[in-house]
Design an enzyme around this catalytic site. Structure first.
Site, PDB file in Angstrom:
ATOM      1  N   LYS A 281       0.883  -1.050  -0.189  1.00 61.49           N
ATOM      2  CA  LYS A 281      -0.153  -0.145   0.171  1.00 61.49           C
ATOM      3  C   LYS A 281       0.926   1.232  -0.076  1.00 61.49           C
ATOM      4  O   LYS A 281       1.913   1.397   0.436  1.00 61.49           O
ATOM      5  CB  LYS A 281      -0.825   0.031   1.282  1.00 61.49           C
ATOM      6  CG  LYS A 281      -1.837  -1.242   1.392  1.00 61.49           C
ATOM      7  CD  LYS A 281      -2.591  -0.952   2.605  1.00 61.49           C
ATOM      8  CE  LYS A 281      -3.696  -2.157   2.811  1.00 61.49           C
ATOM      9  NZ  LYS A 281      -4.729  -1.694   1.767  1.00 61.49           N
ATOM     10  N   ARG A 355     -10.249 -11.730   1.890  1.00 65.91           N
ATOM     11  CA  ARG A 355     -11.083 -12.593   1.274  1.00 65.91           C
ATOM     12  C   ARG A 355     -10.548 -13.980   1.179  1.00 65.91           C
ATOM     13  O   ARG A 355     -11.175 -14.992   1.527  1.00 65.91           O
ATOM     14  CB  ARG A 355     -11.555 -12.179  -0.254  1.00 65.91           C
ATOM     15  CG  ARG A 355     -10.448 -12.319  -1.274  1.00 65.91           C
ATOM     16  CD  ARG A 355     -10.880 -11.381  -2.476  1.00 65.91           C
ATOM     17  NE  ARG A 355     -10.939 -10.001  -2.039  1.00 65.91           N
ATOM     18  CZ  ARG A 355     -11.092  -9.115  -2.983  1.00 65.91           C
ATOM     19  NH1 ARG A 355     -11.572  -9.266  -4.275  1.00 65.91           N
ATOM     20  NH2 ARG A 355     -11.227  -7.672  -2.900  1.00 65.91           N
TER      21      ARG A 355
END
Length: 505
Positions: A281, A355
């Site tokens: 990120k 996920r």
């Protein structure tokens, strides 16, 4: 009756029929209207002539009753308190429980340094007022040294006397007990989220979850990295292998005493810190990724709360925990892993890690044969793009999705039902594995993530996915009963859904 929410997590909440001498301030609600502001219902606890004197003072200094407007005036001599704090409730014909909750929270936030207040907001809605005061007074100061810790004059509000006409009835006591327990659960979730990753890594998070579960009488199981590897939990292992802090999977089970009770599986994403892994990120704002276990925090708090409330519903919670770090051992874009249950996944982007760990836990939860499954996670930035930072996205099987969203709105957490267009599923196809973890484009990211999770929901199970990427962590200024940092969303939604299932199946 008095109930303490938890040490340092909130004020003492006390039922009272009159304003006691101990109280320093009386908090009243002020509604707005075409003929000017009015003090909300007081049920004879405060004399009409005294209320009229208070109202005159408030009008004289410009109070309007605008939602959450705070106005403080000297108390009439007939009262034992030194001052009166009026908090705006907005229009009387639009007043609801959530506005009472927010106004109580705004009042509580303004009362630092005050030991005891009494309030008539509890006459309007005891539960909402109690929750609002408890959550508004919450503060997180564990890591403040003596140089910056709040002094005696800025400590959070310590005690709230909730004025009601009949403080000793069984129903009134039960209402307060429930609201205090809910506030404690929300505050506990906030504590988890606000604790920095240097102090809350997977093993420590699992230990704290286990301690809470054992204390509440839950059956608790913790799988360490060896058990996860042996059990084939490829998603959790894959995400966690870049960190020196090894992953965990925590299972907490509450068994109701009611024969034939419905079973609900709760699954919460527990990424204790998310750098994005190899797909790293940007540095700006990365410190907020301490909140990436907000779903796990909410699930742990909810299953413990269900046990404390003795709900006639069975709850089994699964909380996968990992730290997503870049290193020589981290998974790479292009790697293929095998989720628990056998589905193979091409890891296109290591920053779509939530996920992966949720899928393992959802398949495992399905082995417990639940009637319903709710997963919640700070899953996608796309949630904030679509709905902002106060509105969770709710996806899933149509009927249950709508039920969860409706309940979320009724308790003030504002979940919004979102569709799962079938055409988006094809974008997760992979040339080398059964599925990819992301699509080649950025459209509908929140919905695509839910489509991914849908693949791991057992056949016939009613399912809802709650994306709280924005709502779980407040990076802006305080509002209502919500301060900066962890919010505890969606604890109140999930416990209310459990209560609804207990009654309506």
């Amino acid at each position: 009756m008095s109930t303490r929410t938890a040490r340092s997590l909130g004020p003492d909440l006390v039922l009272a029929g009159t304003v006691a001498k101990r109280a320093e301030i009386l908090v009243v609600g002020l509604t707005s209207g075409p003929d000017g502001p009015e003090i909300a219902l007081s049920e004879g606890i405060v004399a009409e002539d005294v209320l009229a004197e208070i109202l005159d003072s408030l009008i004289a200094v410009g109070a309007t009753g605008k939602p959450e407007q705070l106005t403080r005036v000297p108390a009439p001599s007939a009262l034992s308190v030194t001052s009166v704090l009026a908090v705006g409730l907005g229009s009387a014909d639009k007043l609801d429980s959530e506005q009472i909750r927010k106004s109580a929270g705004a009042a509580a936030r303004s009362l630092s340094g005050i030991d005891t207040v009494a309030t008539t907001l509890s006459i309007l809605d005891l539960g909402a007022a109690a929750e609002g005061f408890a959550l508004g007074a919450y503060s997180f100061t564990e890591f403040k040294s003596s140089m910056t810790a709040p002094g005696p004059d800025s400590q959070p509000l310590a005690r709230v006397e909730l004025l009601v006409p009949s403080p000793r009835t069984k129903e009134t006591k039960a209402t307060l007990a429930r609201s205090a327990a809910i506030a404690e659960a929300v505050a506990t979730a906030r504590e988890f989220v606000n604790t920095p990753p240097s102090h809350l890594y997977p093993a420590e998070f699992a230990a704290r979850a286990k301690a809470l579960g054992v204390e509440a009488g839950l059956t608790v199981q913790v799988l360490d990295e060896k058990a996860l590897e042996k059990g084939g939990y490829g998603g959790i292992i894959g995400v966690g292998k870049g960190s020196s802090r090894q992953p965990r999977l925590v299972r907490l089970e509450y068994a109701s005493k009611k024969r034939g009770a419905r079973k609900v599986a709760l699954v919460g994403k527990g990424i204790t810190f998310d750098t994005g892994g190899i797909s790293i990120k940007p540095a700006a704002g990365m410190e907020n990724m301490t909140s990436d276990m907000g779903g796990a925090a909410a699930v742990i708090s909810t299953v413990v709360l269900a046990a404390k409330l003795g709900l006639p519903v069975n709850v089994v919670a699964y909380v996968p925990m990992a730290e997503n770090m870049p290193s020589a051992t981290a998974q790479r874009p292009g790697d293929v892993l095998t989720q628990y249950g056998g589905i193979t996944i091409e890891v296109v982007n290591t920053d779509a890690e939530g996920r992966l760990i949720l899928a393992d836990a959802m398949v495992r939860a399905g082995e417990d044969n639940p009637d319903y499954m709710i997963d919640t996670a700070t899953l996608t930035g796309a949630q904030m793009v679509a709905l902002g930072n106060r509105t969770p996205g709710v996806m899933g099987t149509d009927e249950f999705r709508d039920r969860v969203a409706s309940i979320s709105q009724s308790v003030g957490e504002n979940g919004w039902a979102m569709p799962l267009p079938e055409e988006l599923r094809g974008d997760l196809d992979s040339k080398v594995a059964d599925m990819a973890n992301v699509t080649p484009h950025r459209w509908g990211g929140m919905l695509v993530a839910a489509h991914y999770l849908k693949e791991f929901v057992p056949e016939g199970v009613q399912w809802a996915h709650i994306d709280v990427a924005g709502p779980a962590y407040n990076t802006s200024g305080p509002w209502g009963y919500t301060g900066k940092g962890g919010t505890g969303v969606p604890v109140r939604t999930m416990i209310s859904v459990l209560e609804d299932i207990a009654v309506n199946g």
